[in-house]
Motif scaffolding. Structure first.
Motif, short mmCIF file in Angstrom:
data_model
loop_
_atom_site.label_atom_id
_atom_site.label_comp_id
_atom_site.label_asym_id
_atom_site.label_seq_id
_atom_site.Cartn_x
_atom_site.Cartn_y
_atom_site.Cartn_z
N UNK A 99 32.19 37.08 53.14
CA UNK A 99 33.22 36.47 53.99
C UNK A 99 34.38 35.97 53.14
N UNK A 100 34.06 35.41 51.97
CA UNK A 100 35.13 34.92 51.08
C UNK A 100 35.94 36.09 50.52
N UNK A 101 35.27 37.18 50.18
CA UNK A 101 35.97 38.35 49.63
C UNK A 101 36.93 38.98 50.64
N UNK A 102 36.66 38.75 51.93
CA UNK A 102 37.52 39.32 52.96
C UNK A 102 38.94 38.75 52.89
N UNK A 103 39.14 37.68 52.12
CA UNK A 103 40.48 37.09 51.98
C UNK A 103 41.29 37.70 50.85
N UNK A 161 41.03 30.11 54.11
CA UNK A 161 39.93 29.57 54.91
C UNK A 161 38.58 30.17 54.52
N UNK A 162 37.75 29.35 53.93
CA UNK A 162 36.40 29.77 53.55
C UNK A 162 35.44 29.53 54.70
N UNK A 211 30.67 30.04 46.81
CA UNK A 211 31.65 30.65 47.72
C UNK A 211 33.08 30.36 47.26
N UNK A 212 33.33 29.13 46.81
CA UNK A 212 34.69 28.74 46.41
C UNK A 212 35.08 29.38 45.07
N UNK A 213 34.10 29.89 44.34
CA UNK A 213 34.42 30.61 43.10
C UNK A 213 35.24 31.86 43.42
N UNK A 214 34.95 32.49 44.54
CA UNK A 214 35.59 33.77 44.87
C UNK A 214 37.12 33.64 45.01
N UNK A 215 37.63 32.72 45.83
CA UNK A 215 39.11 32.65 45.93
C UNK A 215 39.78 32.26 44.62
N UNK A 216 39.15 31.43 43.78
CA UNK A 216 39.83 31.10 42.51
C UNK A 216 39.85 32.31 41.57
#
Ligand code: M6R
Length: 364
Positions: A201-205, A319-320, A331-336
């Motif tokens: 879901x995080x990668x979808x961003x 939005x995570x 999960x928050x590692x992905x957007x950074x």
């Protein structure tokens, strides 16, 4: 080998749901819904203190683990970077577990710290990605990550796999020490099992983050803020950006900002705030207001509730999914990671082989 990806780092970011699932499989018994160590006969119930030692990104994984071991297992935890630990004559008492975290298992300072702790009679546990490495061979308790070979110099999938192992270890220690009951254990297992889907879901961003990279790329300095277990994520976000885009970045505990770094804030300094909604969210919101009052541009990474509450006035929001606090750092590692990656691509740097850096630091 890169398949459809432009860089190894990008491929490795996208591999995370698969390799985290792969890693968790050796720490979770699906049938009886329990957490277990790969060396099942290893008894950790008499451990009275944990000393964590690592370098770089692996050190940040250790910082997250400190929050977990204290909160869930009520174990006192000491943590240091290996190059400091070795030379400060640490007090190591009987009954201590010394935990070393390393992708390569060969980092010189970490390995030397391991040997020092072994000589001081500590039980040695290692979280490593290379099962044939020196650290793996010298450990009493081997806790492997199954991230597969990591080629990009900037660590990504090894980090989230380390966090997966450390989360399972925290839960295991909590069970062993009678700090959580069976019901809580089952709940934690359920959350861990859901992690790969949350990572997807995080990668979808990815595209959204790609399109905001041009907002960050021109900056000279970037600040990352986080609180609790997301504070090490702020440090990791800043490290990733520094390493591959060469933009000066600093991670700070949200509450520390007004003790100094706020002096840096102006329109030219983007501030990336990592803040899942929860009991401490309010406090982070007021830190964000302090930034905005000085013209700072805030990028808020939060869940739907957090963005609803504090997203207004931000230059961008990401939005995570709303996840259990034990899963949030993964999960928050992905957007950074994605943000650093896309900013580096905008700047045209060598993402997989950044200047001056080596994949494995085998000299002191
Ligand atoms: O192999 P290790 O995990 O022991 O390596 C530790 C650091 O050298 C490593 O995490 C480094 O900071 C990375 N370049 C981070 O992306």
């Amino acid at each position: 080998e890169k398949g459809n990806y432009r860089h190894f780092m990008q491929k490795e970011i996208f591999e995370q749901p698969t390799v985290v699932a792969q890693t968790l499989r050796s720490y979770i018994h699906q049938v009886d819904q329990s957490v277990a160590l790969p060396q099942i006969d290893f008894d950790l119930s008499r451990i009275n203190r944990v000393t964590i030692v690592a370098c770089g990104t692996s050190y940040y994984a250790g910082m997250v683990a400190k929050y977990w071991f204290e909160q869930f297992a009520r174990l006192p935890v000491d943590i240091d970077v290996a190059s400091e630990f070795r030379y400060r004559d640490p007090v190591l008492e009987p009954g201590g577990l010394a935990l070393f975290i390393s992708q390569s298992g060969e980092t010189a300072d970490t390995l030397a710290a391991l040997r020092h702790c072994k000589a001081a009679g500590q039980t040695i546990a290692v979280v490593v990605n290379v099962p044939t490495s020196s650290m793996a061979r010298e450990a009493d308790l081997l806790l492997p990550t199954h991230a597969g070979p990591e080629i990009g110099v900037a660590s990504t999938k090894a980090f989230t796999c380390q966090l997966a192992v450390l989360a399972a270890l925290a839960a295991h220690l909590a069970v062993k020490r009678g700090r959580i009951d069976r019901e809580e254990e089952i709940a934690i297992v359920r959350h861990l099992v859901e992690t790969p889907a949350c990572l997807n879901a995080a990668l979808a961003f990815d595209e959204e983050i790609f399109s905001m990279a041009h907002l960050i790329a021109p900056a000279r300095d970037v600040l990352y803020l986080g609180r609790g277990p997301d504070y090490p994520l702020a440090l990791e976000g800043a490290l990733k950006l520094k390493e591959i885009s060469y933009i000066h970045a600093e991670g700070y505990a949200s509450g520390e900002m007004k003790h100094g770094p706020i002096a840096l804030i102006d329109e030219a300094v983007p501030v990336i705030v990592l803040a899942p909604s929860g009991p401490l969210f309010e406090k982070t919101v007021s830190n964000m207001q302090e930034v905005r009052a000085r013209g700072g541009k805030v990028v808020l990474i939060s869940d739907a509730d957090g963005i609803k509450e504090a997203g207004e006035g931000c230059i961008a929001t990401i939005e995570m999914p709303k996840v259990h606090p034990l899963i949030a750092p993964l999960v928050y590692a992905v957007p950074v990671q994605l943000l650093a990656y896309h900013v580096a691509c905008v700047k045209g740097t060598d993402v997989d082989q950044p200047r001056n850096l080596a994949k494995s630091v085998t000299v002191e």
